[in-house]
Design an enzyme around this catalytic site. Structure first.
Site, PDB file in Angstrom:
ATOM      1  N   ASP A  66      34.615  48.576  71.803  1.00  0.00           N
ATOM      2  CA  ASP A  66      33.640  48.825  70.995  1.00  0.00           C
ATOM      3  C   ASP A  66      33.852  50.092  70.571  1.00  0.00           C
ATOM      4  O   ASP A  66      34.812  50.890  70.759  1.00  0.00           O
ATOM      5  CB  ASP A  66      32.029  48.777  71.645  1.00  0.00           C
ATOM      6  CG  ASP A  66      32.027  49.874  72.875  1.00  0.00           C
ATOM      7  OD1 ASP A  66      33.139  50.422  73.347  1.00  0.00           O
ATOM      8  OD2 ASP A  66      30.858  49.715  73.569  1.00  0.00           O
ATOM      9  N   ASP A 106      27.032  42.628  75.894  1.00  0.00           N
ATOM     10  CA  ASP A 106      28.380  42.666  76.325  1.00  0.00           C
ATOM     11  C   ASP A 106      28.668  42.023  77.649  1.00  0.00           C
ATOM     12  O   ASP A 106      29.840  41.738  78.034  1.00  0.00           O
ATOM     13  CB  ASP A 106      28.734  44.182  76.278  1.00  0.00           C
ATOM     14  CG  ASP A 106      28.847  44.986  75.135  1.00  0.00           C
ATOM     15  OD1 ASP A 106      29.047  44.193  74.055  1.00  0.00           O
ATOM     16  OD2 ASP A 106      28.530  46.131  75.155  1.00  0.00           O
TER      17      ASP A 106
END
Length: 859
Positions: free
Chosen positions: A331, A601
């Site tokens: 990310d 996530d």
């Protein structure tokens, strides 16, 4: 004069009268009993007894116990105790490591239940978050962590950071739901564009609001994602499966050969007692019971070394996979960047750049004026990272224009006007007004001419195209105190300010290391495509092609797989797509490392071969799902961890290869006397000494071995690669035969000289020990020279050498120990012959390395 510090705009829609009083205490208690508390189920934690039970069920541990029982059967309880000691040590190591990990995770958790402000029976009361029930009227304000999923019925300049759910780093502006929606009873979802929902676990960064709770506990968006983790299977530890196969292979071969040798010796000499003892010794010599201990030592020491890089290892399988990682999905916010907004560019009223100068020096006057204007239009105490950045920049201003020091009123954001302002005044003077907002909104408020507005907006577009967040700045005087709208004030345009979340130091270098190591890096983020691509370029990543979540959703499975195989940046990705991306990469044969911090996530973290969660800003759900936790949330730590993982695998192969090589001369010296019809040379005590002392200590020496120079210039190893490929096993066999030739040669030479059996045994044993030390030196590297191998620092290796020397002195020079081992006086001549044989062996093997034989075998 205007009223002091008044909030000028309240973006609320009047709620129905029944929604003003909230639930009664009785209703809330009944719902709490019916639906349960507002909390997520705890992750599965293994007790020490469960850890011990799981460890002793391992086939390799069972092999250690079986070998210990074998010692008892042959009447050597002391050796059996030593072996059981090593078995117990492996269990203790496993228990201590897992408990240490769980304690560290507990330290990361917020053990106290978050508090929530609710309205019950028309009274506001603060209650534990776990006691919030469906239908509660919940009040949220700046700085609060939302306790449950709620539909907003009233808002006032409300902005919420939803990055832990969506990955979007920019706070979301919220508004109240329409009256028709309030009457509904549907669930709320974070992957929609509904601006009237507040989700559990998100952070209020501005304003305040009131909402009706629609989901608690498992029924929240956070809880639904957490529950999906139960359907995802983790990757099995590859090295342990390979080690089991190796142990079984050598066990079958060793037992078969030992039985055959014992039978042949018994038939030839009719001495079945000696035959049985010789067969047992040969079986012990060929059984690689060191393998499980070596794997345990490397796993634990690898976790300790990785912890020093500020990475917590939760599962050993991650260490095994690190050396083979081919794709790293990372990310952006907080991993590549510092997770804080910083002013990176200023433009004047004409759109021309204004120099910010050195960060350690005061700002020039023009930049100082813009910085103070941005700070004056912001609140004094704020959770908004953008406004904090303005205050940080203003601290460098050095010169202050004549602004009053008292804020007299605020103009908050509105749904129809993305701009805000503050008026400052003192005494009878006219208050000064500072405003900031979207460039097009500020341009409109300032009434710029079309040409001027086009010039300013073109400059803003240029800045935004580089992934920056751009705001316009204006100032004026508060001419109309009665008008609570910015449109009613006279404002003059002053310039543009651009912010970014800056890269972490060293990210570019770390990305370069990954590229050199053949690791593909893909950015997976919820941010805007332009922002993500600009940050990718700044970090040294490929910025094209960019694929958005909406584009992925429109693809069929084949096109989806093709897009995943080539995309450099995944932007505006929703939670379900992260998991699909990981699964698609795995289906293509990639070894996937995935970073993440949010609840969204967690499924992808669990499904990846190496799930890496953020310890500082991550959620409990993400940390529970991941195999590793970054304690400092830094991308550089990931690269250091990959380097350590590769080093661990490299050194594990060296240690395993050494152990395999050492079994050849041990088995050879156990078999040679049987083949010649002579009494056994090595008994169980000798082999226990060799395998249970020298080999495990040498595994520690190999674990501490420095990394190879080309460690991060190699492509990743294939996931299907064996722990000991045939080429490496062949090289180990060559080394073992060389060591056997040295020790066996001394044995035969001593027999030819008709020396007493105890002296022959002592000389052969001494040569074998020295040969083992020589193999350690040879196996330190596949490429470096003998001089480098002897001079490269390794304190553990020095300790091994010292320990081997002390043990040799004891078993050869101390009469009681020598008598126990049945060693005679080897003499100076015997010592010289043993040293010469070991050195000759080492030089021959180093010559093979110099000729490239070992490198070719290794490939």
């Amino acid at each position: 004069m205007p009223q002091p510090a008044a909030k000028r705009q309240d973006q609320t829609r009047p709620a129905a009268p029944e929604l003003e009083t909230g639930l009664t205490d009785a209703e809330a208690a009944a719902r709490l009993k019916r639906d349960g508390p507002n909390e997520l189920p705890q992750g599965e934690h293994r007790s020490p007894l469960k850890i011990i039970f799981d460890t002793i069920r391992e086939p390799m541990f069972a092999l250690l116990l079986a070998a210990g029982l074998l010692y008892f059967v042959i009447g050597d309880p002391a050796e059996a105790v030593i072996l059981f000691g090593f078995a117990t040590l492996s269990v203790l190591i496993a228990v201590v490591q897992e408990l240490r990990t769980e304690r560290a995770l507990e330290a990361l958790r917020d053990l106290s239940s978050p508090r929530a402000l609710v309205i019950r029976e028309s009274v506001q009361k603060r209650i534990p978050g776990r006691e919030v029930v469906r239908g509660d009227l919940i009040v949220i304000a700046e700085g609060d962590r939302v306790a449950a999923d709620a539909l907003l019925i009233a808002t006032a300049a409300l902005e919420i950071d939803e990055s832990l759910l969506t990955g979007e780093s920019v706070p979301v502006q919220k508004s109240a739901a329409a009256p028709g929606d309030i009457a509904g009873d549907g669930e709320l979802h974070a992957d929609t564009d509904d601006r009237s929902a507040a989700f559990s676990g998100t952070l209020v960064v501005r304003g305040q609001g009131r909402g009706i709770v629609r989901g608690i506990g498992r029924k929240t968006e956070l809880g639904r994602i957490g529950q999906s983790l139960g359907t995802i299977e983790r990757e099995p530890p590859r090295l342990r499966a390979q080690t089991r196969r190796l142990v079984r292979l050598f066990a079958v071969a060793g037992i078969s050969v030992s039985i055959l040798a014992a039978v042949l010796y018994g038939l030839a000499g009719n001495d079945w007692t000696s035959a049985t003892l010789g067969g047992i010794a040969l079986a012990m010599a060929m059984l690689p019971e060191e393998f499980p201990l070596i794997l345990t030592v490397f796993t634990v020491m690898g976790a300790i070394r990785i912890a020093k890089a500020r990475v917590l290892t939760r599962r050993a399988a991650a260490i095994e996979a690190l050396g083979a990682a081919t794709v790293l999905c990372t990310d952006k916010t907080g991993t590549l960047t510092q997770n804080r907004m910083t002013v990176v560019e200023l433009r004047d009223a004409d759109g021309a750049p204004v120099a910010l100068g050195d960060a350690n020096l005061p700002l020039a006057p023009e930049a100082a004026h813009l910085a103070l204007l941005a700070a004056r239009s912001s609140r004094d105490r704020t959770f908004d990272p953008m406004e904090r950045a303005f205050h940080d920049l203003a601290a460098r201003a050095g010169i202050a224009p004549p602004w009053p020091q008292v804020a007299v009123c605020d103009f908050d954001l509105r749904d129809d006007l993305p701009a805000m302002g503050r008026a400052w005044g003192a005494g009878e003077e006219t208050p000064r007004l500072a405003a900031k907002g979207a460039p097009e909104a500020i341009v409109r408020l300032c009434g710029l001419s079309p040409d001027k507005a086009g010039q300013v907006l073109a400059a803003a577009a240029d800045m935004a195209g580089r992934g920056l967040r751009v705001l316009g700045l204006a100032e004026g005087e508060l001419r109309n105190a009665a008008d609570d709208r910015l449109e009613g004030q006279a404002l003059a345009f002053r310039g543009l300010v651009a912010l970014a979340d800056p890269l972490r130091p060293g990210v570019k270098e770390a990305v370069g290391e990954c590229r050199a190591a053949g690791i593909r890096i893909a950015m997976v983020t919820g941010d805007h495509p332009a922002t993500a691509a600009a940050m990718a370029r700044a970090a040294g990543l490929d910025a094209e092609p960019v694929v958005t979540g909406r584009e992925l959703a429109a693809l069929d499975p084949q096109a989806f797989a093709a897009a995943v195989a080539t995309a450099a940046v995944f932007a505006r990705i929703v939670p379900e797509q992260k998991l699909k991306i990981v699964e698609a990469l795995k289906a293509q044969g990639a070894i996937v490392a995935m970073t993440g911090d949010g609840v969204n996530d967690a499924p992808a973290l669990k499904a990846a071969h190496i799930g890496i969660a953020m310890g500082g800003r991550g959620t409990d759900v993400a940390r529970e799902a991941a195999a590793m936790v970054l304690l400092d949330d830094d991308f550089n730590s990931i690269v250091r961890t990959i380097r350590l993982g590769r080093r661990t695998f490299d050194n594990l192969r060296k240690a395993m290869g050494y152990v395999l090589a050492m079994h050849v001369p041990i088995a050879g010296l156990a078999f040679l006397p049987l083949a010649l019809g002579l009494p056994p040379l090595l008994g169980p005590l000798h082999i226990a000494f060799l395998e249970m002392v020298i080999d495990p200590v040498c595994s520690i020496a190999f674990e501490a071995e420095p990394e190879e120079p080309d460690l991060m210039q190699r492509p990743p190893r294939k996931a299907t690669d064996a722990l000991l490929p045939l080429a490496l096993m062949a090289w180990s066999l060559i080394q073992g035969l060389a060591a056997f030739a040295a020790a066996g040669g001394v044995y035969l030479l001593s027999l030819h000289a008709e020396l007493p059996p105890d002296v022959v045994r002592g000389r052969a044993f001494l040569t074998l020990i020295l040969a083992s030390v020589g193999l350690i030196i040879v196996d330190r590297s596949f490429s470096s020279s003998l001089l480098t191998a002897l001079t490269r620092p390794n304190s553990a290796l020095v300790a091994v050498m010292g320990l081997a020397a002390v043990m040799l002195v004891i078993v050869l020079g101390v009469p009681p120990a020598a008598a126990l081992f049945r060693f005679g006086d080897v003499g100076l001549a015997g010592i010289g012959i043993a040293i010469a044989a070991a050195v000759a062996m080492m030089l021959l093997l180093e010559l093979a390395k110099a000729l490239g034989i070992a490198a070719r075998l290794r490939r």
